[in-house]
Design an enzyme around this catalytic site. Structure first.
Site, PDB file in Angstrom:
ATOM      1  N   HIS A   3      -1.620  55.170  61.643  1.00  0.00           N
ATOM      2  CA  HIS A   3      -2.316  55.469  60.397  1.00  0.00           C
ATOM      3  C   HIS A   3      -3.699  55.978  60.720  1.00  0.00           C
ATOM      4  O   HIS A   3      -4.319  55.507  61.672  1.00  0.00           O
ATOM      5  CB  HIS A   3      -2.419  54.202  59.520  1.00  0.00           C
ATOM      6  CG  HIS A   3      -2.734  54.520  58.104  1.00  0.00           C
ATOM      7  ND1 HIS A   3      -4.030  54.670  57.666  1.00  0.00           N
ATOM      8  CD2 HIS A   3      -1.935  54.747  57.034  1.00  0.00           C
ATOM      9  CE1 HIS A   3      -3.998  54.972  56.380  1.00  0.00           C
ATOM     10  NE2 HIS A   3      -2.742  55.026  55.970  1.00  0.00           N
TER      11      HIS A   3
ATOM     12  N   ASP B 197       5.378  52.608  55.215  1.00  0.00           N
ATOM     13  CA  ASP B 197       6.664  53.291  55.138  1.00  0.00           C
ATOM     14  C   ASP B 197       7.727  52.692  56.041  1.00  0.00           C
ATOM     15  O   ASP B 197       8.896  53.042  55.944  1.00  0.00           O
ATOM     16  CB  ASP B 197       6.490  54.769  55.517  1.00  0.00           C
ATOM     17  CG  ASP B 197       5.686  55.500  54.467  1.00  0.00           C
ATOM     18  OD1 ASP B 197       5.884  55.199  53.290  1.00  0.00           O
ATOM     19  OD2 ASP B 197       4.864  56.348  54.836  1.00  0.00           O
TER      20      ASP B 197
HETATM   21  N1  ACO Z   1       4.259  57.716  67.480  1.00  0.00           N
HETATM   22  C1  ACO Z   1       3.775  58.013  68.717  1.00  0.00           C
HETATM   23  N2  ACO Z   1       2.494  58.365  68.988  1.00  0.00           N
HETATM   24  C2  ACO Z   1       1.642  58.406  67.936  1.00  0.00           C
HETATM   25  C3  ACO Z   1       2.055  58.105  66.611  1.00  0.00           C
HETATM   26  C4  ACO Z   1       3.411  57.736  66.401  1.00  0.00           C
HETATM   27  N3  ACO Z   1       3.857  57.447  65.186  1.00  0.00           N
HETATM   28  N4  ACO Z   1       1.003  58.231  65.770  1.00  0.00           N
HETATM   29  C5  ACO Z   1      -0.036  58.604  66.539  1.00  0.00           C
HETATM   30  N5  ACO Z   1       0.348  58.712  67.837  1.00  0.00           N
HETATM   31  C6  ACO Z   1      -0.520  59.042  68.991  1.00  0.00           C
HETATM   32  C7  ACO Z   1      -0.818  60.549  69.014  1.00  0.00           C
HETATM   33  O1  ACO Z   1       0.101  61.253  69.819  1.00  0.00           O
HETATM   34  C8  ACO Z   1      -2.211  60.561  69.578  1.00  0.00           C
HETATM   35  O2  ACO Z   1      -2.125  60.416  70.973  1.00  0.00           O
HETATM   36  P1  ACO Z   1      -3.216  61.128  71.951  1.00  0.00           P
HETATM   37  O3  ACO Z   1      -4.527  60.502  71.621  1.00  0.00           O
HETATM   38  O4  ACO Z   1      -2.718  60.807  73.315  1.00  0.00           O
HETATM   39  O5  ACO Z   1      -3.171  62.593  71.627  1.00  0.00           O
HETATM   40  C9  ACO Z   1      -2.868  59.308  69.030  1.00  0.00           C
HETATM   41  O6  ACO Z   1      -1.776  58.397  68.766  1.00  0.00           O
HETATM   42  C10 ACO Z   1      -3.662  59.536  67.744  1.00  0.00           C
HETATM   43  O7  ACO Z   1      -2.815  60.223  66.824  1.00  0.00           O
HETATM   44  P2  ACO Z   1      -3.343  61.281  65.767  1.00  0.00           P
HETATM   45  O8  ACO Z   1      -2.208  62.145  65.320  1.00  0.00           O
HETATM   46  O9  ACO Z   1      -4.550  61.981  66.313  1.00  0.00           O
HETATM   47  O10 ACO Z   1      -3.817  60.328  64.607  1.00  0.00           O
HETATM   48  P3  ACO Z   1      -4.012  60.734  63.096  1.00  0.00           P
HETATM   49  O11 ACO Z   1      -4.940  59.757  62.522  1.00  0.00           O
HETATM   50  O12 ACO Z   1      -4.359  62.178  62.975  1.00  0.00           O
HETATM   51  O13 ACO Z   1      -2.522  60.577  62.486  1.00  0.00           O
HETATM   52  C11 ACO Z   1      -0.617  59.791  61.367  1.00  0.00           C
HETATM   53  C12 ACO Z   1      -2.113  59.558  61.679  1.00  0.00           C
HETATM   54  C13 ACO Z   1      -0.393  61.219  60.830  1.00  0.00           C
HETATM   55  C14 ACO Z   1      -0.188  58.808  60.288  1.00  0.00           C
HETATM   56  C15 ACO Z   1       0.193  59.567  62.678  1.00  0.00           C
HETATM   57  O14 ACO Z   1       0.016  58.256  63.154  1.00  0.00           O
HETATM   58  C16 ACO Z   1       1.691  59.863  62.487  1.00  0.00           C
HETATM   59  O15 ACO Z   1       2.095  61.015  62.594  1.00  0.00           O
HETATM   60  N6  ACO Z   1       2.528  58.798  62.206  1.00  0.00           N
HETATM   61  C17 ACO Z   1       3.933  58.990  61.960  1.00  0.00           C
HETATM   62  C18 ACO Z   1       4.150  59.447  60.526  1.00  0.00           C
HETATM   63  C19 ACO Z   1       3.918  58.334  59.519  1.00  0.00           C
HETATM   64  O16 ACO Z   1       4.420  57.232  59.634  1.00  0.00           O
HETATM   65  N7  ACO Z   1       3.149  58.691  58.468  1.00  0.00           N
HETATM   66  C20 ACO Z   1       2.870  57.768  57.358  1.00  0.00           C
HETATM   67  C21 ACO Z   1       1.408  57.497  57.253  1.00  0.00           C
HETATM   68  S1  ACO Z   1       1.120  56.271  56.022  1.00  0.00           S
HETATM   69  C22 ACO Z   1       1.296  57.039  54.538  1.00  0.00           C
HETATM   70  O17 ACO Z   1       1.111  58.198  54.339  1.00  0.00           O
HETATM   71  C23 ACO Z   1       1.733  56.196  53.475  1.00  0.00           C
END
Ligand code: ACO
Length: 431
Positions: free
Chosen positions: A308, A366
């Site tokens: 998140h 979720d």
């Molecule tokens: N699985 C594996 N790795 C992950 C995940 C994941 N679900 N989420 C983040 N990471 C990693 C990224 O690869 C990144 O790694 P790095 O630093 O080595 O490049 C690091 O964690 C940070 O991730 P970002 O994408 O920069 O974080 P951001 O805050 O932009 O993204 C998000 C947040 C979009 C929710 C992300 O965690 C994600 O894509 N999760 C999966 C989708 C999801 O469950 N979305 C629901 C969100 S809650 C809602 O809307 C109700």
């Protein structure tokens, strides 16, 4: 403790600027950069708005490190235990918990607006049967401005109020009809003797040929899902609603923009993507393979329902959702559900794994919601529409707050331009 600085000093290119600081009621201080361009001739660069406060708000506060979510100061876990969706709607819209009389009046107002203009029925029929219910919702909600002209004048507080009530009241009918249309069943009209959640379940699952009695445990679980999704401060879809509304667009068009944004798998679409992922994993023994893929930098795969932007701790909504999943599956006699087993084991492994621990990736709301909705009989395509109908109150509360804010301006970010500089046009034969 030292006094907080009243200003921040920014030094650049041999110059320095004093910028005012503002303190919120809770949370980190804010550097007010509104005069930065006028006085310093520079912009800030913040794609994804990771460090930018886009507005002042009094509605919802998230402490991402502690895993805390407050609506008007009240913690979500207390609301989930003691309150119900329409009371939370009142709280978000008006700022205080209602008295018994205020609540009764509010419930009556919402209940009286649940029907759709009959002409809208033909609008639904224009869609292909296999349309995703979110596609139908974006279209139908946008079209509401063509049906409810008398609540589109945003300068009139009374019309704004009517639009808010209409939207909260009609969204379950729109979502349920989008579902009914996609499965080829007749639309079921709202039944005002039922409460908000039970009415939605009835519109989704009743058919004219048979009696349908809403199970109170299921309607309570539905109500709780709605409550847990009601608002989440300046997330992507809410910011979209604010940005669309900042131009003066009417509330129905602004909320349609929010629904479009919510659809994406990084946001509201994650509940559908999460259940699909759990099913694809299928059995507990395949989990390590998926954990390895999530860690692999060369693989775009992410564990859906994990991570998140704001929470760097457990999403407090996920905890409540997990309890609800256990209750609902027990009620429906599907405790032995393989998908639930995969979810629980995946959560256990990920929470112990260094990669997820270091990156502070915890289950989000979720992760468990899809399991509950699926057990209730909803197809995955309905998960995001249910999120949309639940979030409508948050969108409309934030929109109302923005319109009433005297500091409100049209949202217009600047850019860090990296394209070509000025150059002269080249005739086609010379290129
Ligand atoms: N699985 C594996 N790795 C992950 C995940 C994941 N679900 N989420 C983040 N990471 C990693 C990224 O690869 C990144 O790694 P790095 O630093 O080595 O490049 C690091 O964690 C940070 O991730 P970002 O994408 O920069 O974080 P951001 O805050 O932009 O993204 C998000 C947040 C979009 C929710 C992300 O965690 C994600 O894509 N999760 C999966 C989708 C999801 O469950 N979305 C629901 C969100 S809650 C809602 O809307 C109700």
């Amino acid at each position: 403790m030292a006094d907080k600085p009243a200003t921040a000093t920014l030094s650049f290119g041999g110059r320095s600027l004093e910028l005012p600081m503002q303190s919120p009621s809770v949370g980190p201080d804010v550097i007010d950069i509104r005069k930065l361009y006028a006085e310093g001739d520079i912009f800030t660069y913040d794609p994804g708005y990771t460090s930018t406060a886009s507005c002042m708000s009094t509605i919802t506060y998230i402490d991402g490190d502690r895993g805390e979510l407050l609506h008007r100061g009240y913690p979500i876990d207390q609301l989930a235990q003691k309150s119900h969706f329409l009371e939370v709607c009142y709280l978000l819209l008006y700022g205080e918990l209602p008295t018994a009389g205020q609540l009764e009046d509010f419930e009556t107002r919402v209940t009286r607006h649940t029907m759709l203009h009959e002409q809208m029925l033909y609008f639904f029929r224009g869609f292909r049967r296999d349309a995703h219910p979110m596609a139908i919702m974006v279209g139908v909600v946008g079209a509401m401005s063509a049906f409810y002209h008398d609540s589109t004048d945003i300068a009139d507080p009374w019309q704004r109020e009517v639009a808010a009530i209409r939207m909260i009241a009609k969204m379950p009918t729109i979502a349920a009809w989008a579902y009914k249309y996609s499965i080829g069943q007749p639309f079921v009209y709202p039944k005002n003797s039922l409460d908000y959640a039970a009415n939605f379940l009835n519109m989704c699952f009743a058919v004219p040929a048979e009696d349908y009695v809403v199970d109170p445990i299921l309607s309570k679980a539905m109500d709780r899902i709605m409550m847990l999704h009601a608002d989440h401060e300046q997330n992507a879809s809410t910011s979209t609603v604010r940005l669309a509304g900042s131009s003066g667009a009417n509330p129905f068009a602004s909320i349609a923009a929010g629904i479009a944004c919510l659809w994406g798998p990084a946001h509201g679409g994650a509940n559908q993507a999460c259940l699909e992922m759990l099913r694809e994993i299928g059995t507990v023994d395949r989990i390590p393979e998926y954990i390895a893929r999530a860690k692999d930098k060369d693989d775009p795969f992410r564990l859906m329902g994990f991570g998140h932007r704001v929470y760097k701790n457990f999403d407090p909504r996920a905890k409540v959702m997990k309890e609800s999943a256990d209750e609902v599956l027990a009620l429906l006699g599907v405790e032995d559900n393989e998908t639930l087993k995969v979810a629980k084991e995946l959560e256990r492994i990920a929470l112990e794994d260094d990669f997820f621990v270091e990156k502070k990736l915890y289950p989000n709301v979720d992760f468990y919601s899809g399991i509950i909705l699926n057990a209730m009989g909803f197809p995955t395509s309905m998960f995001t529409p249910i999120f949309a109908l639940s979030r409508t109150v948050g969108w409309i509360s934030q929109w109302k707050e923005m319109i009433a804010d005297p500091q409100q301006k049209i949202g217009r970010p600047r850019q860090l331009y990296t394209g070509a500089g000025r150059r002269d046009y080249i005739e086609v034969e010379d290129r």
